[in-house]
Design a protein around this motif. Structure first.
Motif, PDB file in Angstrom:
ATOM      1  N   LEU A 296      37.172  67.125 -76.826  1.00  0.00           N
ATOM      2  CA  LEU A 296      36.089  66.172 -76.553  1.00  0.00           C
ATOM      3  C   LEU A 296      35.485  65.634 -77.850  1.00  0.00           C
ATOM      4  O   LEU A 296      35.158  64.443 -77.948  1.00  0.00           O
ATOM      5  N   PRO A 329      39.244  57.822 -67.074  1.00  0.00           N
ATOM      6  CA  PRO A 329      37.903  58.112 -67.581  1.00  0.00           C
ATOM      7  C   PRO A 329      37.444  57.089 -68.604  1.00  0.00           C
ATOM      8  O   PRO A 329      38.249  56.471 -69.303  1.00  0.00           O
ATOM      9  N   LYS A 331      34.461  58.086 -70.437  1.00  0.00           N
ATOM     10  CA  LYS A 331      33.709  58.931 -71.353  1.00  0.00           C
ATOM     11  C   LYS A 331      34.452  60.253 -71.565  1.00  0.00           C
ATOM     12  O   LYS A 331      35.263  60.673 -70.742  1.00  0.00           O
ATOM     13  N   SER A 333      34.168  63.499 -71.081  1.00  0.00           N
ATOM     14  CA  SER A 333      33.439  64.505 -70.320  1.00  0.00           C
ATOM     15  C   SER A 333      34.419  65.523 -69.759  1.00  0.00           C
ATOM     16  O   SER A 333      35.627  65.292 -69.709  1.00  0.00           O
ATOM     17  N   THR A 340      37.334  62.431 -62.095  1.00  0.00           N
ATOM     18  CA  THR A 340      36.625  61.369 -62.807  1.00  0.00           C
ATOM     19  C   THR A 340      36.412  61.716 -64.279  1.00  0.00           C
ATOM     20  O   THR A 340      36.000  60.858 -65.056  1.00  0.00           O
ATOM     21  N   HIS A 341      36.698  62.948 -64.682  1.00  0.00           N
ATOM     22  CA  HIS A 341      36.454  63.385 -66.050  1.00  0.00           C
ATOM     23  C   HIS A 341      37.684  63.202 -66.937  1.00  0.00           C
ATOM     24  O   HIS A 341      38.819  63.184 -66.453  1.00  0.00           O
ATOM     25  N   SER A 387      30.117  68.940 -66.619  1.00  0.00           N
ATOM     26  CA  SER A 387      29.409  67.892 -65.881  1.00  0.00           C
ATOM     27  C   SER A 387      29.690  68.017 -64.394  1.00  0.00           C
ATOM     28  O   SER A 387      30.758  68.493 -63.978  1.00  0.00           O
ATOM     29  N   GLU A 391      29.708  62.724 -62.885  1.00  0.00           N
ATOM     30  CA  GLU A 391      28.660  62.633 -63.898  1.00  0.00           C
ATOM     31  C   GLU A 391      29.252  62.879 -65.284  1.00  0.00           C
ATOM     32  O   GLU A 391      30.393  63.307 -65.422  1.00  0.00           O
ATOM     33  N   SER A 392      28.468  62.622 -66.316  1.00  0.00           N
ATOM     34  CA  SER A 392      28.850  62.973 -67.676  1.00  0.00           C
ATOM     35  C   SER A 392      27.591  63.236 -68.481  1.00  0.00           C
ATOM     36  O   SER A 392      26.524  62.689 -68.175  1.00  0.00           O
ATOM     37  N   ARG A 393      27.712  64.076 -69.496  1.00  0.00           N
ATOM     38  CA  ARG A 393      26.565  64.384 -70.339  1.00  0.00           C
ATOM     39  C   ARG A 393      26.098  63.129 -71.073  1.00  0.00           C
ATOM     40  O   ARG A 393      26.899  62.260 -71.424  1.00  0.00           O
ATOM     41  N   ALA A 396      27.920  62.514 -74.296  1.00  0.00           N
ATOM     42  CA  ALA A 396      29.385  62.420 -74.273  1.00  0.00           C
ATOM     43  C   ALA A 396      29.854  61.166 -75.000  1.00  0.00           C
ATOM     44  O   ALA A 396      29.261  60.092 -74.850  1.00  0.00           O
ATOM     45  N   GLN A 398      31.626  57.863 -75.739  1.00  0.00           N
ATOM     46  CA  GLN A 398      32.231  56.751 -75.000  1.00  0.00           C
ATOM     47  C   GLN A 398      33.635  56.561 -75.553  1.00  0.00           C
ATOM     48  O   GLN A 398      33.833  56.540 -76.767  1.00  0.00           O
TER      49      GLN A 398
END
Length: 457
Positions: A296, A329, A331, A333, A340-341, A387, A391-393, A396, A398
């Motif tokens: 990450l 994705p 972001k 995350s 979605t991550h 997350s 969602e994402s932090r 995180a 971009q």
């Protein structure tokens, strides 16, 4: 879209190696092979090869097959440089009688002046794996190879090869799979004849898009298999009058094509990612979280290898598709079993890296992801709490908006820049080539510009 963990299997078609005292010619003759496709890829993933008769297998094995490296493609050579010499890896010997009777592929490591060429993607991955082995660790990888089956129209546009495959939400469609039965089963049978363990063949999220899954293996074997499978898919589809494309976004209104990688680290027979009493709730070890943290942390620079073309960012930049989701994705995350991550954790033995696309070179994508993750392990990076769904932090990263943004991120990331054979110069060479690719595209005048600017003032 892989949904279950797959059991590890050995390669039933694995060939003996030089250590067994058996020559390449012996292996070829034992499989009734008459010709060898001595293969390597350049940094873009383009397969380069010479067709070698089995009578010349000894010359190939002894390092007599030279290539003009500059002509081969993006591989760090100039016209005046010494030949790239293809040194075959006997363990990669792969008979492909379903392509041509008597033909086999063998993956090679390019050498120059008697030494492994550090710009060669397979050499880069082997260097990464050697450094990992020095720590007593092995990487095992699974890969999801997605692709479209298309035909090219007289006006240059693309159409889905199956004209009846036109639903906006065709994922897992039984009728679409049945109409492509001959193609899908021929690929499945090819993979199983090689001992890869094909376990699923499905219609993906977009019209004309498919995925065929095989069992995970050690990192080098999986990278070789991705290259081999792309070749097999291309040839067998062409024989049926279709074109296979791994282009990330061939249709603007449809889901793009990914190359999702499932990564795990092992010490011998022991997986290193599972942990006990995990306060973050995913059942992972501290090492696993540090590995995730490294990926990450370096995600923007990694995208130069995971999403290495101009077209890649039409996929990651998409906000929707005809099916209602992009599955890519935006972001950096991570979370649990949530697609979605950028990093999905489907179970406690592996992570799924979802930001790669069909244009990725598997050797470079795997090598740089491992290097980023191991930097996280070495520096004890904490990725924070996972997350929640969708969602994402807030902090995180971009992911880059274009290939040029990814190149800029690569140049600013000393870890990823130096991850190719531990040589920053190779990273800068790659970055310069990708910047030129972006600017070549940028310098073209598009229909969009004509429509928007021709009479705007």
């Amino acid at each position: 879209m892989t949904t279950v963990a797959t059991p590890e299997v050995t390669n039933a078609a694995a060939a003996p190696t030089e250590a067994d005292g058996i020559s390449l010619a012996d292996i070829a003759k034992a499989h009734d092979v008459r010709f060898l496709l001595a293969t390597f890829v350049d940094m873009t993933g383009k397969p380069c090869a010479k067709l070698v008769p089995v009578e010349a297998a000894e010359e190939l094995e002894n390092g007599s097959m030279g290539f003009a490296g500059y002509a081969a493609g993006l591989i760090g050579q100039k016209p005046q440089d010494s030949d790239l010499v293809a040194m075959p890896d006997l363990a990669s010997f792969t008979p492909v009688p379903f392509i041509r009777e008597g033909l086999a592929i063998i993956h090679c490591d390019p050498h120059v002046d008697g030494k492994p060429w550090p710009y060669a993607p397979r050499v880069i991955l082997k260097n990464t794996l050697a450094r990992l082995a020095d720590k007593g660790i092995q990487a095992k990888i699974g890969a999801e190879v997605e692709y479209f089956l298309v035909t090219k129209n007289p006006d240059g546009t693309l159409s889905t090869a199956d004209a009846s495959d036109d639903s906006p939400r065709p994922c897992y469609d039984a009728r679409g799979v049945t109409r492509m039965y001959e193609h899908l089963t021929s690929i499945s049978e090819a993979m199983n004849s090689l001992g890869w363990g094909n376990y699923a063949n499905d219609h993906e999220d977009a019209a004309g898009q498919f995925e065929q899954n095989f069992n995970y293996a050690d990192a080098l074997t999986t990278a070789d298999r991705v290259v081999t499978l792309r070749y097999i898919l291309n040839i067998l589809a062409e024989q049926r009058g279709m074109t296979v494309t791994f282009m990330p976004k061939p249709f603007m209104d449809r889901t793009g094509t990914g190359l999702h990688l499932h990564l795990s680290l092992w010490s011998g027979a022991d997986p290193l990612f599972p942990g006990e009493n995990d306060p973050k709730g995913l059942g992972l070890s501290e090492l696993a979280y540090s590995f995730i943290g490294g990926v990450l942390q370096h995600a923007p620079a990694l995208q130069a290898f995971l999403a290495p073309t101009v077209n890649s960012y039409k996929r990651t930049g998409a906000t929707t598709s005809s099916s209602g989701a992009t599955w890519s994705p935006r972001k950096a995350s991570f979370g649990g079993n949530d697609r979605t991550h950028m990093i999905r954790v489907p179970d406690n033995k592996r992570i799924e890296l979802r930001s790669g696309d069909g244009s990725a070179n598997p050797y470079l994508a795997i090598a740089t992801a491992i290097e980023a993750g191991m930097d996280g392990v070495g520096t004890n990076i904490d990725p924070g709490l996972p997350s929640g769904p969708g969602e994402s932090r807030a902090d995180a990263h971009q992911l880059p908006a274009t290939l040029l943004h990814a190149v800029e991120a690569l140049r600013e990331d000393p870890v990823v820049l130096a991850s190719l054979s531990c040589d920053e110069e190779i990273g800068r060479y790659y970055a310069a080539a990708k910047e030129e690719e972006f600017l070549t595209w940028h310098n073209q005048v598009s229909d969009w510009e004509i429509r928007n600017y021709l009479t705007s003032i």
